[in-house]
Design a protein around this motif. Structure first.
Motif, PDB file in Angstrom:
ATOM      1  N   PHE A   1       2.707  -2.608  17.056  1.00  0.00           N
ATOM      2  CA  PHE A   1       3.342  -3.906  16.831  1.00  0.00           C
ATOM      3  C   PHE A   1       3.064  -4.487  15.442  1.00  0.00           C
ATOM      4  O   PHE A   1       3.628  -5.520  15.077  1.00  0.00           O
ATOM      5  N   LEU A   2       2.214  -3.839  14.670  1.00  0.00           N
ATOM      6  CA  LEU A   2       1.925  -4.321  13.323  1.00  0.00           C
ATOM      7  C   LEU A   2       3.010  -3.882  12.353  1.00  0.00           C
ATOM      8  O   LEU A   2       3.681  -2.863  12.566  1.00  0.00           O
ATOM      9  N   PRO A   3       3.192  -4.609  11.251  1.00  0.00           N
ATOM     10  CA  PRO A   3       4.111  -4.142  10.205  1.00  0.00           C
ATOM     11  C   PRO A   3       3.693  -2.758   9.719  1.00  0.00           C
ATOM     12  O   PRO A   3       2.497  -2.435   9.672  1.00  0.00           O
ATOM     13  N   LYS A   4       4.669  -1.941   9.362  1.00  0.00           N
ATOM     14  CA  LYS A   4       4.381  -0.555   8.973  1.00  0.00           C
ATOM     15  C   LYS A   4       3.383  -0.473   7.822  1.00  0.00           C
ATOM     16  O   LYS A   4       2.499   0.391   7.815  1.00  0.00           O
ATOM     17  N   ALA A   5       3.494  -1.358   6.841  1.00  0.00           N
ATOM     18  CA  ALA A   5       2.566  -1.322   5.707  1.00  0.00           C
ATOM     19  C   ALA A   5       1.134  -1.545   6.170  1.00  0.00           C
ATOM     20  O   ALA A   5       0.208  -0.871   5.706  1.00  0.00           O
ATOM     21  N   TRP A   6       0.943  -2.486   7.108  1.00  0.00           N
ATOM     22  CA  TRP A   6      -0.401  -2.709   7.648  1.00  0.00           C
ATOM     23  C   TRP A   6      -0.880  -1.492   8.422  1.00  0.00           C
ATOM     24  O   TRP A   6      -2.043  -1.094   8.301  1.00  0.00           O
ATOM     25  N   ARG A   7      -0.002  -0.896   9.248  1.00  0.00           N
ATOM     26  CA  ARG A   7      -0.405   0.282  10.017  1.00  0.00           C
ATOM     27  C   ARG A   7      -0.855   1.399   9.089  1.00  0.00           C
ATOM     28  O   ARG A   7      -1.885   2.042   9.313  1.00  0.00           O
ATOM     29  N   ASP A   8      -0.079   1.637   8.054  1.00  0.00           N
ATOM     30  CA  ASP A   8      -0.423   2.696   7.108  1.00  0.00           C
ATOM     31  C   ASP A   8      -1.769   2.414   6.435  1.00  0.00           C
ATOM     32  O   ASP A   8      -2.614   3.317   6.286  1.00  0.00           O
ATOM     33  N   ASP A   9      -1.962   1.162   6.038  1.00  0.00           N
ATOM     34  CA  ASP A   9      -3.206   0.814   5.346  1.00  0.00           C
ATOM     35  C   ASP A   9      -4.409   0.890   6.283  1.00  0.00           C
ATOM     36  O   ASP A   9      -5.482   1.381   5.901  1.00  0.00           O
ATOM     37  N   LEU A  10      -4.254   0.419   7.510  1.00  0.00           N
ATOM     38  CA  LEU A  10      -5.358   0.469   8.461  1.00  0.00           C
ATOM     39  C   LEU A  10      -5.708   1.901   8.836  1.00  0.00           C
ATOM     40  O   LEU A  10      -6.889   2.241   9.010  1.00  0.00           O
ATOM     41  N   MET A  11      -4.707   2.770   8.951  1.00  0.00           N
ATOM     42  CA  MET A  11      -5.002   4.177   9.220  1.00  0.00           C
ATOM     43  C   MET A  11      -5.694   4.828   8.029  1.00  0.00           C
ATOM     44  O   MET A  11      -6.552   5.705   8.206  1.00  0.00           O
ATOM     45  N   ALA A  12      -5.354   4.413   6.818  1.00  0.00           N
ATOM     46  CA  ALA A  12      -6.039   4.952   5.639  1.00  0.00           C
ATOM     47  C   ALA A  12      -7.501   4.532   5.634  1.00  0.00           C
ATOM     48  O   ALA A  12      -8.398   5.344   5.340  1.00  0.00           O
ATOM     49  N   VAL A  13      -7.762   3.272   5.967  1.00  0.00           N
ATOM     50  CA  VAL A  13      -9.146   2.791   6.055  1.00  0.00           C
ATOM     51  C   VAL A  13      -9.876   3.512   7.179  1.00  0.00           C
ATOM     52  O   VAL A  13     -11.027   3.947   7.020  1.00  0.00           O
ATOM     53  N   TYR A  14      -9.215   3.654   8.336  1.00  0.00           N
ATOM     54  CA  TYR A  14      -9.833   4.369   9.450  1.00  0.00           C
ATOM     55  C   TYR A  14     -10.158   5.807   9.061  1.00  0.00           C
ATOM     56  O   TYR A  14     -11.236   6.327   9.378  1.00  0.00           O
ATOM     57  N   GLY A  15      -9.221   6.458   8.374  1.00  0.00           N
ATOM     58  CA  GLY A  15      -9.443   7.841   7.964  1.00  0.00           C
ATOM     59  C   GLY A  15     -10.678   7.987   7.107  1.00  0.00           C
ATOM     60  O   GLY A  15     -11.472   8.925   7.282  1.00  0.00           O
TER      61      GLY A  15
END
Length: 300
Positions: free
Chosen positions: A31-45
């Protein structure tokens, strides 16, 4: 198999990111904006990979080590790998990193104007794991969580453009709580790595010996100790809950999910009668959804 039971694909980036589904909380929900999802997955990675280096859980074959410029002969040296990882982190900010997860992170760093400090904290926590195997006091453990957990929450606030001193304070409480809960779930696994995150002063208070943590099932003293630490974690979650009420929209739901994940995990530990030694008690999805609702209704 990975620690969470996920099959290895041979792709270091994919293997690391696939672990997101096994966390206590939603890492980058739909449900998050795609840019946030991408950034959060990068941080998680980044956070997942540095933990895998520190725990010796990298994929077989040494692909991550090769990407970081570490020879096969040195790939078992965790401190050396952490040094190489830190060097690649610095390339995120001034040149071109070698590891694909850090190439992915570079886009996030530039988009959100992130600084190196929180990432360096996570690396420092994993260095500490190689050198410090026991924690004498609860304050010592909290200081460790300031390196191992709190930077992640601060990065979430930075990525979403919502960081303020008060939100950081509440986020730190939540992240420390989530780290303590994870330690409670993983007592047996951590002991297998010769690490104990239960404060020694509390073990003494509850008459728990290290040998008591190596049994198949927990005795009354261990259960009482785990219940005590779980209550501390719940109090921290409650302390940090006003964070949810300070934001709006989809970010509110994300942050409620973090707190709900911690609360649901504590409920799962309680449902197991605080016997964490057979394996980590995990909440079901229904319990998590209930806790999200509770958190949203009592957000401040």
């Amino acid at each position: 198999m990975t620690e969470a039971g996920t099959a290895r694909t041979g792709d270091p980036e994919r293997d690391t990111l696939d672990k997101a589904a096994d966390e206590n909380f939603p890492v980058a929900p739909f449900f998050l904006p795609k840019a946030w999802r991408d950034d959060l997955m990068a941080v998680y990675g980044f956070a997942r990979l540095v933990d895998d280096i520190g725990d010796g859980d990298l994929a077989p074959g040494g692909a991550d080590a090769r990407l970081l410029g570490v020879s096969p002969e040195e790939a078992e040296d965790r401190l050396l790998l952490l040094d190489a990882f830190e060097a690649d982190l610095h390339r995120v900010f001034d040149s071109t990193p070698r590891h694909p997860l850090l190439c992915r992170l570079q886009r996030t760093v530039r988009r959100a104007s992130l600084t190196p400090e929180p990432f360096l904290g996570l690396i420092a926590a994993n260095r500490q794991d190689q050198l410090v195997k026991r924690y004498e006091t609860y304050d010592d453990l909290v200081a460790y969580c300031e390196l191992s957990a709190n930077p992640v929450g601060r990065l979430v606030l930075s990525v979403t453009g919502t960081s303020t001193p008060e939100r950081v304070r509440h986020s730190d409480a939540v992240c420390t709580a989530l780290q303590i809960v994870e330690h409670l779930q993983d007592v047996a696994e951590d002991l297998g790595r010769d690490r104990i995150y239960l404060p020694a002063e509390d073990m003494k208070r509850f008459h728990v010996q290290e040998a008591d943590l190596a049994t198949a099932t927990a005795g009354a003293s261990v259960r009482a100790l785990v219940a005590y630490e779980a209550e501390r974690a719940l109090n921290l979650l409650n302390e940090g809950t006003p964070l949810v009420g300070s934001v709006h929209g989809r970010l509110k739901l994300l942050l409620a999910g973090f707190i709900a994940g911690g609360r649901a995990a504590i409920r799962a530990i309680a449902a197991a009668e605080y016997d964490v030694l057979p394996g980590p008690p995990k909440p079901g999805k229904l319990q998590l959804l209930r806790e999200v609702g509770v958190t949203l209704r009592g957000e401040g």
